[in-house]
Scaffold this motif. Structure first.
Motif, mmCIF file in Angstrom:
data_model
loop_
_atom_site.group_PDB
_atom_site.id
_atom_site.type_symbol
_atom_site.label_atom_id
_atom_site.label_comp_id
_atom_site.label_asym_id
_atom_site.label_seq_id
_atom_site.Cartn_x
_atom_site.Cartn_y
_atom_site.Cartn_z
ATOM 1 N N MET A 1 5.118 31.687 57.779
ATOM 2 C CA MET A 1 6.131 32.614 57.307
ATOM 3 C C MET A 1 7.163 31.838 56.502
ATOM 4 O O MET A 1 7.442 30.676 56.787
ATOM 5 N N LYS A 2 7.733 32.510 55.519
ATOM 6 C CA LYS A 2 8.760 31.889 54.684
ATOM 7 C C LYS A 2 10.124 32.460 55.037
ATOM 8 O O LYS A 2 10.268 33.665 55.213
ATOM 9 N N ALA A 3 11.138 31.598 55.132
ATOM 10 C CA ALA A 3 12.506 32.031 55.433
ATOM 11 C C ALA A 3 13.139 32.630 54.183
ATOM 12 O O ALA A 3 12.835 32.237 53.064
ATOM 13 N N GLY A 4 14.012 33.600 54.379
ATOM 14 C CA GLY A 4 14.748 34.232 53.288
ATOM 15 C C GLY A 4 15.887 35.049 53.864
ATOM 16 O O GLY A 4 16.332 34.793 54.983
ATOM 17 N N TYR A 5 16.356 36.045 53.133
ATOM 18 C CA TYR A 5 17.435 36.898 53.635
ATOM 19 C C TYR A 5 17.366 38.250 52.952
ATOM 20 O O TYR A 5 16.712 38.412 51.927
ATOM 21 N N LEU A 6 18.028 39.246 53.548
ATOM 22 C CA LEU A 6 18.139 40.570 52.953
ATOM 23 C C LEU A 6 19.443 40.633 52.189
ATOM 24 O O LEU A 6 20.498 40.308 52.731
ATOM 25 N N LEU A 7 19.378 41.038 50.951
ATOM 26 C CA LEU A 7 20.558 41.107 50.098
ATOM 27 C C LEU A 7 21.230 42.465 50.246
ATOM 28 O O LEU A 7 20.580 43.499 50.130
ATOM 29 N N ARG B 1 27.634 40.711 46.077
ATOM 30 C CA ARG B 1 26.406 40.674 46.871
ATOM 31 C C ARG B 1 26.649 39.830 48.111
ATOM 32 O O ARG B 1 27.313 38.806 48.056
ATOM 33 N N PHE B 2 26.043 40.267 49.219
ATOM 34 C CA PHE B 2 26.257 39.610 50.503
ATOM 35 C C PHE B 2 24.949 39.547 51.271
ATOM 36 O O PHE B 2 24.025 40.305 50.994
ATOM 37 N N VAL B 3 24.878 38.665 52.261
ATOM 38 C CA VAL B 3 23.757 38.644 53.192
ATOM 39 C C VAL B 3 23.958 39.810 54.152
ATOM 40 O O VAL B 3 25.071 40.045 54.634
ATOM 41 N N ALA B 4 22.889 40.558 54.431
ATOM 42 C CA ALA B 4 22.979 41.704 55.334
ATOM 43 C C ALA B 4 23.437 41.255 56.722
ATOM 44 O O ALA B 4 23.113 40.155 57.168
ATOM 45 N N ALA B 5 24.191 42.109 57.382
ATOM 46 C CA ALA B 5 24.711 41.797 58.714
ATOM 47 C C ALA B 5 24.367 42.927 59.680
ATOM 48 O O ALA B 5 24.165 44.066 59.279
#
Length: 59
Positions: A1-7, A14-18
């Motif tokens: 699996m590859k690490a990433g983030y939800l925008l 723009r922010f990382v989802a919380a």
């Protein structure tokens, strides 16, 4: 699996989802008003099928 983030895109950038704990509360000015602390999410994506798995680590 590859690490990433939800925008998470808002009107001010723009922010990382919380992840907020509890039920959402409506806000006239911002749409939703989170209750409690916000935990920034971390997301992994399977490279073979695109399945996403998200976690909100305890800070």
């Amino acid at each position: 699996m590859k690490a990433g983030y939800l925008l998470d895109r808002g009107s001010h950038g723009r922010f990382v989802a919380a992840w907020p704990e509890g039920e959402p509360r409506r806000s006239f000015w911002s749409g939703l008003k989170p209750s409690g602390t916000l935990n920034e999410t971390r997301t992994w994506r399977r490279t073979d099928c695109g399945y996403l798995e998200s976690y909100a680590p305890v800070s």
